[in-house]
Design an enzyme around this catalytic site. Structure first.
Site, PDB file in Angstrom:
ATOM      1  N   HIS A 112       0.852  -1.185   0.000  1.00 56.08           N
ATOM      2  CA  HIS A 112       0.000   0.000   0.000  1.00 56.08           C
ATOM      3  C   HIS A 112       0.892   1.241   0.000  1.00 56.08           C
ATOM      4  CE1 HIS A 112      -3.806  -2.045   1.854  1.00 56.08           C
ATOM      5  NE2 HIS A 112      -3.234  -2.812   0.920  1.00 56.08           N
ATOM      6  N   GLU A 146       1.133   3.836   1.880  1.00 57.42           N
ATOM      7  CA  GLU A 146       1.728   4.190   3.171  1.00 57.42           C
ATOM      8  C   GLU A 146       2.887   3.256   3.519  1.00 57.42           C
ATOM      9  OE1 GLU A 146      -2.754   5.122   3.620  1.00 57.42           O
ATOM     10  OE2 GLU A 146      -1.519   3.614   2.621  1.00 57.42           O
ATOM     11  N   CYS A 159      -5.877   2.167   6.011  1.00 59.25           N
ATOM     12  CA  CYS A 159      -6.548   0.921   6.375  1.00 59.25           C
ATOM     13  C   CYS A 159      -5.951   0.440   7.702  1.00 59.25           C
ATOM     14  CB  CYS A 159      -6.366  -0.108   5.263  1.00 59.25           C
ATOM     15  SG  CYS A 159      -4.685  -0.785   5.173  1.00 59.25           S
ATOM     16  N   CYS A 205      -2.147  -0.288   7.433  1.00 62.97           N
ATOM     17  CA  CYS A 205      -1.324   0.920   7.300  1.00 62.97           C
ATOM     18  C   CYS A 205      -1.334   1.748   8.576  1.00 62.97           C
ATOM     19  CB  CYS A 205      -1.794   1.739   6.101  1.00 62.97           C
ATOM     20  SG  CYS A 205      -1.492   0.906   4.524  1.00 62.97           S
TER      21      CYS A 205
END
Length: 184
Positions: free
Chosen positions: A80, A82, A110, A113
């Site tokens: 992801h 991040e 999320c 993250c």
């Protein structure tokens, strides 16, 4: 000034402000400028067929990472934006603790993250779109707001929602209309 992923960090620096070598002054980033970097790298990721998520990290007077989601490109479900940005920042700084870091991410983190941001000990996370926005765009999200995770978990990370929210929400539409996108 540095470059990561082709994005100039100068946009986040105000040269009229004291620089980090001045021990009595802290240079603060403009959250809108930091988010602009995250949005720009996100747009480039979308053009490359990646998902519509971008992230920028500022610490101690400089941007140390700017990254987009690389899940499909890297065949890595954990890549992801991040996470990719945190990995970059840790490598650039040579440490895993990112105390005093300011993060701008185009979508609410999320749970994975948000946990990584907590473990990295970042100071503040500005986000644009929400997890609900990502779900509405068709992403397989766990609908647990980051604020709930931070509160229930006792994290000290401060969350600042709705930074350039409409522009960040628009990234989902841009992604949905990209014929080169790969849905997962």
């Amino acid at each position: 000034m540095g470059w990561t992923d082709g994005v100039c960090f100068a946009a986040c620096h105000d040269e009229s402000q004291p620089q980090r070598d001045d021990p009595d002054m802290t240079v603060s980033p403009n959250p809108d400028d930091l988010m602009r970097l995250a949005i720009e790298v996100c747009r480039r990721g979308i053009e490359a067929g990646q998902s519509p998520f971008g992230c920028a990290i500022w610490i101690d007077g400089e941007v140390v990472a700017v990254a987009h989601n690389r899940v499909v490109a890297d065949t890595d479900i954990t890549a992801h934006a991040e996470i990719v940005a945190l990995r970059q920042a840790c490598r650039v700084l040579g440490r895993i603790g990112l105390e005093r870091a300011v993060v701008a991410t185009t979508c609410e983190p999320c749970p994975m993250c948000m946990t990584a941001l907590h473990w990295a000990r970042v100071d503040v996370v500005h986000f644009g779109a929400t997890i609900a926005d990502a779900t509405a765009a068709g992403f397989n999200e766990l609908n647990i707001p980051a604020a709930r995770l931070v509160g229930d978990g006792g994290s000290r990370v401060r969350l600042v929602p709705e930074t350039r929210r409409e522009e960040c929400r628009g990234l989902f539409q841009r992604w949905l209309t990209n014929p080169d996108r790969v849905a997962y």
